[in-house]
Design a protein around this motif. Structure first.
Motif, PDB file in Angstrom:
ATOM      1  N   UNK A   1       0.863  -1.196   0.000  1.00  0.00           N
ATOM      2  CA  UNK A   1       0.000   0.000   0.000  1.00  0.00           C
ATOM      3  C   UNK A   1       0.891   1.236   0.000  1.00  0.00           C
ATOM      4  N   UNK A   2       0.340   2.342  -0.493  1.00  0.00           N
ATOM      5  CA  UNK A   2       1.099   3.601  -0.543  1.00  0.00           C
ATOM      6  C   UNK A   2       0.138   4.771  -0.379  1.00  0.00           C
ATOM      7  N   UNK A   3       0.689   5.956  -0.102  1.00  0.00           N
ATOM      8  CA  UNK A   3      -0.138   7.166  -0.072  1.00  0.00           C
ATOM      9  C   UNK A   3      -0.277   7.699  -1.495  1.00  0.00           C
ATOM     10  N   UNK A   4      -1.502   8.105  -1.830  1.00  0.00           N
ATOM     11  CA  UNK A   4      -1.729   8.824  -3.097  1.00  0.00           C
ATOM     12  C   UNK A   4      -2.628  10.021  -2.779  1.00  0.00           C
ATOM     13  N   UNK A   5      -2.658  11.039  -3.634  1.00  0.00           N
ATOM     14  CA  UNK A   5      -3.595  12.145  -3.382  1.00  0.00           C
ATOM     15  C   UNK A   5      -5.018  11.602  -3.375  1.00  0.00           C
ATOM     16  N   UNK A   6      -5.828  12.083  -2.462  1.00  0.00           N
ATOM     17  CA  UNK A   6      -7.208  11.604  -2.354  1.00  0.00           C
ATOM     18  C   UNK A   6      -7.994  11.956  -3.622  1.00  0.00           C
ATOM     19  N   UNK A   7      -8.690  10.967  -4.177  1.00  0.00           N
ATOM     20  CA  UNK A   7      -9.537  11.169  -5.353  1.00  0.00           C
ATOM     21  C   UNK A   7      -8.757  11.794  -6.511  1.00  0.00           C
ATOM     22  N   UNK A   8      -7.542  11.292  -6.713  1.00  0.00           N
ATOM     23  CA  UNK A   8      -6.675  11.847  -7.771  1.00  0.00           C
ATOM     24  C   UNK A   8      -7.183  11.417  -9.143  1.00  0.00           C
ATOM     25  N   UNK A   9      -6.947  12.231 -10.169  1.00  0.00           N
ATOM     26  CA  UNK A   9      -7.327  11.789 -11.517  1.00  0.00           C
ATOM     27  C   UNK A   9      -6.482  10.572 -11.917  1.00  0.00           C
TER      28      UNK A   9
ATOM     29  N   UNK B   1      -4.618   9.858 -14.245  1.00  0.00           N
ATOM     30  CA  UNK B   1      -3.274  10.080 -14.800  1.00  0.00           C
ATOM     31  C   UNK B   1      -2.244  10.498 -13.743  1.00  0.00           C
ATOM     32  N   UNK B   2      -2.678  10.728 -12.506  1.00  0.00           N
ATOM     33  CA  UNK B   2      -1.740  11.179 -11.464  1.00  0.00           C
ATOM     34  C   UNK B   2      -0.724  10.082 -11.140  1.00  0.00           C
ATOM     35  N   UNK B   3       0.541  10.490 -11.002  1.00  0.00           N
ATOM     36  CA  UNK B   3       1.580   9.505 -10.637  1.00  0.00           C
ATOM     37  C   UNK B   3       2.148   9.797  -9.254  1.00  0.00           C
ATOM     38  N   UNK B   4       1.573  10.797  -8.586  1.00  0.00           N
ATOM     39  CA  UNK B   4       2.091  11.177  -7.271  1.00  0.00           C
ATOM     40  C   UNK B   4       1.803  10.068  -6.251  1.00  0.00           C
ATOM     41  N   UNK B   5       2.815   9.637  -5.548  1.00  0.00           N
ATOM     42  CA  UNK B   5       2.593   8.647  -4.485  1.00  0.00           C
ATOM     43  C   UNK B   5       3.758   8.699  -3.504  1.00  0.00           C
ATOM     44  N   UNK B   6       3.534   8.191  -2.316  1.00  0.00           N
ATOM     45  CA  UNK B   6       4.541   8.202  -1.252  1.00  0.00           C
ATOM     46  C   UNK B   6       4.520   6.871  -0.533  1.00  0.00           C
ATOM     47  N   UNK B   7       5.692   6.463  -0.080  1.00  0.00           N
ATOM     48  CA  UNK B   7       5.765   5.254   0.751  1.00  0.00           C
ATOM     49  C   UNK B   7       5.089   5.552   2.094  1.00  0.00           C
ATOM     50  N   UNK B   8       4.511   4.527   2.699  1.00  0.00           N
ATOM     51  CA  UNK B   8       3.908   4.734   4.022  1.00  0.00           C
ATOM     52  C   UNK B   8       4.992   5.002   5.071  1.00  0.00           C
ATOM     53  N   UNK B   9       6.252   4.769   4.717  1.00  0.00           N
ATOM     54  CA  UNK B   9       7.340   5.065   5.651  1.00  0.00           C
ATOM     55  C   UNK B   9       7.786   6.521   5.573  1.00  0.00           C
ATOM     56  N   UNK B  10       7.159   7.298   4.677  1.00  0.00           N
ATOM     57  CA  UNK B  10       7.438   8.743   4.653  1.00  0.00           C
ATOM     58  C   UNK B  10       6.508   9.445   5.633  1.00  0.00           C
ATOM     59  N   UNK B  11       6.956  10.631   6.097  1.00  0.00           N
ATOM     60  CA  UNK B  11       6.106  11.400   7.014  1.00  0.00           C
ATOM     61  C   UNK B  11       5.443  12.495   6.191  1.00  0.00           C
ATOM     62  N   UNK B  12       4.252  12.226   5.760  1.00  0.00           N
ATOM     63  CA  UNK B  12       3.569  13.145   4.843  1.00  0.00           C
ATOM     64  C   UNK B  12       2.064  13.062   5.115  1.00  0.00           C
TER      65      UNK B  12
END
Ligand SMILES: Cc1ncc(COP(=O)(O)O)c(C=O)c1O
Ligand SMILES: N[C@@H](CCOP(=O)(O)O)C(=O)O
Length: 512
Positions: A67-75, A77-88
């Motif tokens: 699992x990973x973080x992504x922007x909520x309800x992203x379109x 085509x969005x490629x933005x994502x973060x590891x759950x081990x990041x503080x974001x």
């Protein structure tokens, strides 16, 4: 000068001082004698955590889930994502985040597999699956090491058939109350906090800069945070609006050793502060703005389906404040549908106190131009929130399940709570808000008498006994307290007691 058994700035004067109490002295003797007994040395393999560790080392198959973080309800085509081990906590654009699971990997197993797996783990003590949250680990935090998990075996809460309440008061025969407040710290927050604090435990072991964990709270989040942190030995910092939470809630973080700041503002003011603080200091944010929390909370929805043997109820009614939980319920139900455990999802109702109703107003305005409100005082104090952080998540959830928003006045919610209690429950005022929504939707004919309906009870009534005392003493200005049941004062005299009892036994109410 502050005495050793009082707090200088907290209204705790009504507490008994234990040092002067004979029970305390008695217990102390017992405890002292326990201390002197020679304890049997515990072998490593004697505890369930070690057992889980041993089992893991013998089954070396790689974990296929992630699992990973992504922007909520992203379109798409969005490629933005973060590891759950990041503080974001926010996306690049400042929006909310969501935890996205690798659904393709989960879909390699069919619905029957997941149903059986989850069912097989209920009611066991196997670490960490004895928890209702971690029994769904693959759908929650699939990559965390079992050893890093901080759990109090939360979840698996009672789904109570409200037989008499349903029949007598609502002419319903399939009404249920999901008692999420019958839990370790007395509210549903435990479900999310076990996940968040477990991840913090992992981050600290990875030497990430997390000195402590902090939250703003109307009482329940702080209680859960401080308990889970205390059980893992992690410092917790809680920011509370002064004089706006119940005494039972206030004492929870104090007892669990949190650093408690009581601030002269409302919850929304506290929330603004904690957002700033956690962006400046190595304090990890524990409010539901942090999407990790919702991964735990969503398991209550899965649990409801499981308790109904994977049949889907028609309605689920949830009281809403900061609005993370309504989305968590949606997400839990939706995942079950997407992964083939069920074929549909229930309609959700979010219930708000009329004194703190920004979502209700937004719904009534056709979801146009959300405006925060200044929330006024309500007996449902844990949802006295005017600027909910998860507004976008709530709107998304409700729009995608044909959901409804209702509101409850102070009199309505207190009467509803009292009526539920009179049939054997002991619910909190927030559950009173949800029950009011049910009354209204039944009266409008939206919810039918035979609809299978679940009211989510979010906290234990014992946390809010002061509001019940005021209600039953008819001590609330401008409230009729129609269902109050005050004690009858009688002098210590057999004849007087008999007269009162005969009057009671002959009363109309008792014969009806
Ligand atoms: C007892 C209780 N009920 C309901 C809620 C509302 O949950 P949410 O903030 O996720 O909407 C809260 C907290 O906000 C709560 O503490
Ligand atoms: N009722 C909550 C308010 C904060 O909600 P959260 O889910 O964002 O932590 C509380 O008990 O503090």
């Amino acid at each position: 000068m502050v005495s050793s058994c009082s707090f200088s700035n907290l209204p705790l004067s009504s507490f008994n001082c234990p040092k002067q109490n004979s029970l305390y002295r008695h217990r102390h003797v017992i405890f002292s004698s326990v201390k002197t007994t020679v304890e049997k040395p515990i072998r490593n393999e004697d505890n369930i955590r070690d057992e889980a560790r041993r089992n893991r080392s013998t089954t070396s198959a790689a974990n296929p889930f992630s699992a990973k973080y992504v922007p909520f309800n992203a379109p798409p085509e969005s490629t933005e994502s973060y590891s759950l081990d990041e503080i974001v906590y926010r996306s690049k654009s400042g929006g909310l985040l969501d935890v996205e699971h690798d659904l393709e990997a989960l879909k390699n197993y069919d619905g029957a597999y997941w149903r059986e797996l989850f069912d097989s783990r209920v009611g066991k003590t196997k670490w960490p699956y004895g928890s209702g949250v971690w029994s769904k680990k693959e759908w929650v935090l699939p990559e965390i090491d079992d050893d890093d998990i901080v759990s109090c075996f939360e979840g698996n809460s009672n789904l109570f058939w409200a037989e008499r309440f349903g029949k007598k008061i609502l002419s319903m025969n399939d009404l249920w109350v999901k008692h999420c407040g019958i839990s370790h710290t007395g509210s549903f927050k435990d479900l999310g906090m076990t996940v968040l604090v477990s991840q913090v435990n992992r981050l600290r072991k990875m030497k990430r800069p997390v000195v402590g964990v902090g939250c703003a709270s109307t009482g329940d989040t702080s209680a859960a945070l401080s308990a889970y942190c205390a059980s893992a030995g992690i410092p917790s910092i809680v920011i509370l609006p002064a004089n706006k939470i119940s005494m039972a809630q206030l004492v929870q973080p104090i007892a669990n050793g949190a650093f408690v700041l009581s601030i002269d503002t409302d919850f929304d003011g506290c929330m603004r502060l904690i957002k700033e603080i956690t962006s400046e200091l190595p304090i990890y944010l524990a409010n539901s703005l942090n999407s990790l929390r919702l991964e735990g909370q969503k398991t209550a929805a899965i649990e409801i389906l499981q308790q109904f043997d994977w049949q889907v109820p028609d309605w689920v009614i949830v009281p809403g404040g900061n609005l993370g939980n309504i989305y968590a319920f949606y997400k839990g139900f939706k995942m079950c549908q997407e992964l083939g455990l069920v074929d549909r999802i229930p309609r959700l109702v979010c219930a708000q106190a009329a004194n703190a109703n920004p979502l209700y107003l937004h719904y009534k305005a056709g979801w146009k131009d959300f405006k925060p409100v200044r929330a006024s005082s309500t007996f449902a104090s844990a949802i006295q929130i005017g600027d909910p952080v998860s507004i976008d998540r709530a709107v998304y959830a409700l729009r995608n399940c044909d959901g409804i928003v209702e509101e409850a006045t102070e009199e309505e919610l207190m009467d509803a709570m009292a009526q539920a209690d009179s049939t054997g429950m002991f619910v909190c005022p927030h559950t009173g808000v949800a029950i009011t929504a049910l009354f209204k939707l039944r009266n409008q004919g939206v919810i039918a008498p035979t609809d299978r309906t679940v009211v989510v009870s979010t906290a234990h009534g014992l946390k809010f006994s002061q509001s019940k005392i005021e209600y039953h003493s008819k001590a609330i200005p401008d409230m009729a307290c129609r269902f109050s049941n005050p004690p009858v004062e009688v002098k210590a005299d057999f004849g007087a007691v008999m007269d009162v009892l005969k009057g009671y036994l002959g009363s109309k109410e008792l014969r009806s």
